[in-house]
Design a protein around this motif. Structure first.
Motif, mmCIF file in Angstrom:
data_model
loop_
_atom_site.group_PDB
_atom_site.id
_atom_site.type_symbol
_atom_site.label_atom_id
_atom_site.label_comp_id
_atom_site.label_asym_id
_atom_site.label_seq_id
_atom_site.Cartn_x
_atom_site.Cartn_y
_atom_site.Cartn_z
ATOM 1 N N SER A 99 38.994 7.716 -24.548
ATOM 2 C CA SER A 99 38.729 8.002 -23.233
ATOM 3 C C SER A 99 37.830 9.073 -22.844
ATOM 4 C CB SER A 99 39.904 8.391 -22.534
ATOM 5 O OG SER A 99 41.125 7.179 -22.634
ATOM 6 N N CYS A 100 37.665 9.862 -24.018
ATOM 7 C CA CYS A 100 36.892 11.148 -23.699
ATOM 8 C C CYS A 100 35.630 11.253 -24.189
ATOM 9 C CB CYS A 100 37.592 12.515 -23.767
ATOM 10 S SG CYS A 100 39.331 12.314 -23.253
ATOM 11 N N ALA A 101 35.680 10.690 -25.623
ATOM 12 C CA ALA A 101 34.507 10.951 -26.519
ATOM 13 C C ALA A 101 32.952 10.811 -25.908
ATOM 14 C CB ALA A 101 34.734 10.453 -27.920
ATOM 15 N N GLN A 102 33.106 9.480 -25.227
ATOM 16 C CA GLN A 102 31.824 8.922 -24.632
ATOM 17 C C GLN A 102 30.931 9.959 -23.838
ATOM 18 O OE1 GLN A 102 34.641 7.744 -24.130
ATOM 19 N NE2 GLN A 102 34.939 6.602 -22.315
ATOM 20 N N CYS A 103 31.768 10.965 -23.180
ATOM 21 C CA CYS A 103 31.041 12.020 -22.458
ATOM 22 C C CYS A 103 31.076 13.354 -22.999
ATOM 23 C CB CYS A 103 31.792 12.188 -20.974
ATOM 24 S SG CYS A 103 31.740 10.834 -19.855
ATOM 25 N N ASN B 145 39.200 9.792 -28.448
ATOM 26 C CA ASN B 145 38.187 8.956 -28.850
ATOM 27 C C ASN B 145 38.057 7.785 -27.610
ATOM 28 O OD1 ASN B 145 37.251 10.288 -31.140
ATOM 29 N ND2 ASN B 145 38.516 9.647 -32.502
ATOM 30 N N SER C 285 27.212 12.670 -27.923
ATOM 31 C CA SER C 285 27.393 11.574 -26.671
ATOM 32 C C SER C 285 26.013 11.574 -25.836
ATOM 33 C CB SER C 285 28.466 11.749 -25.850
ATOM 34 O OG SER C 285 28.491 13.059 -25.308
ATOM 35 N N PRO C 286 25.727 10.419 -25.417
ATOM 36 C CA PRO C 286 24.642 10.516 -24.649
ATOM 37 C C PRO C 286 24.755 11.540 -23.350
ATOM 38 C CG PRO C 286 25.306 8.500 -25.025
ATOM 39 C CD PRO C 286 26.255 9.312 -25.437
#
Length: 424
Positions: free
Chosen positions: A325-329, A323, A334-335
Motif C-alpha cells: 500500500s505504501c511503497a509506490q509513493c 509493499n 519510487s516514481p
C-alpha cells in the motif's frame, strides 16, 4: 480543536474562583450599530485585513465542514463538552453585523462579546490581544466586507459548572495579559516581525505548547509541543535537533506549501494553516521562520536502538503491508520520490517522533485531495486496515526508517484515535 488538557482540573479551582466569578456575570454592553456598508471601508485597509485574518487562521476555526466561510458552527471538542465556533460574518442577526469596531476590539483584546458576555478561551484572545490597533481595524474592515450569512451558532454543550461563562473571568485573571507588546531592540526588524506574528496573530504557542490543569499554557514551556485534535503539535523549539535539522528555506517552503523537501507534508490541523500562509506576503513567512529558528534548544542525548537486532514479527507483517500500500509513493526509488520529490521517510518528523501518534493519524486519516495540491494527497486507511495492521505498519516504519527505539502500545493508540475519529 480537541485538546487533551483543555480545562482539565478546572472544577478543582471552581471554589477558589467562585468569589471572583460570581461577582462578574457580564461586562457592560456596547450599543449595537447599523451594519456598515463594505464600501465604507478603505480598499487598502480591507486588503491588509485579508492578510491579518489569514495570519490569524480565522477561517479555519470559524467555518464548519461544508459550511460558508466565517459562518461558524465548527465543533471544538474539549474533555468537558463541545464549543461551537461563532458566526463572524456581518449578518445582523446571527453574526457580528451590529458590532462596532470598539466592540470588535474589546473581543479581540479582552475576550468580551458586544453584549458583555465572556468568550471561552478556545478563541485565542490571550494571543490576539497583542495585535496593534491598526491590525484590529484592518481585520474588522475585512470581516465586515464578507458575505453576510444567516446561520445561528449551536448552543454549547458543556457540563456544569463550565456552562456558566462568568467562570472565564477567573481564568482571565490567571492567563490574560492584555495589550500590544513593544519591539525588542536587541533584535532586528525581521526577528521582531516574526515574534509579533508567532506570539500574537499566529497564536502558535496555543497549539505547540503543553497545557496545564485548567487549559492555560504551561509557564516556561512555550513551544515544547502539544496535542490538538488528536494530533501531536511538534515542539517548535526542537527543529534544530530533528533527524535532519530544518533550514530556514525548508521551513519557509513548508509553511507556504505544506511540504518540505526533507521533512514531509503537513497534515491534520496544520494543513489548513499552511493554506492560509500561502496567501500572505512571503516576507511574513520568512519572519516567522527566522523567529522560530531562534528558539531552538540544545538537542537531548539520543537513545539509539542496537544496530544489530532481529526483525520482529510485527515489522515483518508491516513490511508486507508497506509493499502493498505504501511503497509506490514512499519506497526507495519510487516514481513519487524521484519525480514527485517526496522526501524519504527517514527524515519524517512523524516517524522519528517520541510517540507514534502522528504516524498513526497519517495512516488512519491521510491527507485529503485538495485540487492543485494533489502532490500532498495521501489516501486514508482507516477503513482498510485494522488496529493491529496499523500497529504493524508503524513498527515497520520505525524499524526501517529510524534509529530510534521501537514505539510501545501502538495498537491501543490506534484503537483510541480511531474511536475518537468515529465520534466526531
Amino acid at each position: 480543536m480537541k485538546r487533551r488538557g483543555l480545562w482539565i482540573g478546572l472544577a478543582g479551582l471552581i471554589v477558589a474562583g467562585l468569589a471572583v466569578a460570581s461577582a462578574i456575570v457580564y461586562e457592560p454592553s456596547i450599543a449595537p450599530i447599523a451594519t456598515p456598508s463594505p464600501d465604507s471601508f478603505d480598499v487598502t485597509l480591507k486588503q491588509e485585513g485579508a492578510r491579518i485574518v489569514a495570519l490569524g487562521d480565522c477561517v479555519v476555526c470559524h467555518t464548519a465542514k461544508d459550511g460558508k466561510p466565517f459562518a461558524g458552527g465548527l465543533p471544538l471538542h474539549t474533555p468537558f463538552g463541545t464549543i461551537y465556533a461563532t458566526n463572524i460574518t456581518p449578518d445582523s442577526q446571527t453574526g457580528i453585523g451590529t458590532w462596532s469596531e470598539a466592540a470588535f476590539k474589546r473581543a479581540v483584546r479582552y475576550g468580551i462579546a458586544r453584549d458583555g458576555h465572556h468568550l471561552y478561551p478556545a478563541f485565542p484572545y490571550v494571543h490576539f490581544t497583542r495585535m496593534s490597533d491598526h491590525e484590529i481595524s484592518a481585520a474588522y474592515a475585512y470581516l465586515m466586507s464578507r458575505e453576510p450569512v444567516n446561520v445561528a451558532t449551536q448552543r454549547n454543550q458543556l457540563i456544569f459548572p463550565l456552562n456558566f461563562r462568568q467562570f472565564v473571568a477567573f481564568w482571565n485573571v490567571l492567563f490574560l495579559r492584555p495589550g500590544p507588546r513593544n519591539a525588542d531592540s536587541t533584535h532586528d526588524v525581521q526577528w521582531n516581525q516574526g515574534k509579533l506574528i508567532v506570539d500574537g496573530l499566529g497564536h502558535c504557542a496555543s497549539c505547540h505548547s503543553p497545557l496545564n490543569a485548567i487549559g492555560g499554557e504551561k509557564s516556561g514551556q512555550a513551544f515544547d509541543g502539544g496535542i490538538v485534535d488528536g494530533w501531536e503539535a511538534p515542539a517548535l523549539n526542537a527543529l534544530g535537533s530533528a533527524a535532519k535539522p530544518w533550514t530556514k528555506a525548508q521551513l519557509v517552503t513548508y509553511l507556504r506549501t505544506g511540504r518540505a523537501s526533507e521533512h514531509g507534508a503537513a497534515a491534520g490541523p496544520m494543513l489548513p494553516v499552511t493554506r492560509d500562509l500561502a496567501t500572505v506576503p512571503e516576507q511574513d513567512v520568512e519572519a516567522i521562520a527566522t523567529y522560530i529558528l531562534s528558539l531552538q534548544k540544545a538537542a537531548p542525548p539520543s537513545v539509539a536502538q542496537a544496530s544489530q537486532r532481529e526483525t520482529t514479527a510485527a515489522e515483518q507483517r508491516g513490511a508486507v503491508l508497506f509493499n502493498a500500500s505504501c511503497a509506490q509513493c514512499h519506497g526507495p526509488g519510487s516514481p513519487m520520490q524521484v519525480i514527485g520529490e517526496r522526501p524519504t521517510l527517514a527524515f519524517s518528523t512523524a516517524v522519528n517522533a517520541s510517540t507514534p501518534r502522528n504516524a498513526v493519524q497519517m495512516m488512519l486519516n491521510g491527507i485529503n485531495w485538495h485540487g492543485e495540491d494533489a502532490t500532498n494527497y495521501m489516501p486514508a486507511f482507516i477503513d482498510v486496515y485494522d488496529d493491529r495492521q496499523i500497529a504493524d505498519l508503524a513498527a515497520y516504519l520505525r524499524g526501517a526508517y529510524s534509529n530510534k527505539p521501537a514505539w510501545r502500545d501502538v495498537e491501543s493508540m490506534a484503537a483510541q484515535l480511531r474511536k475518537e475519529d468515529r465520534a466526531q
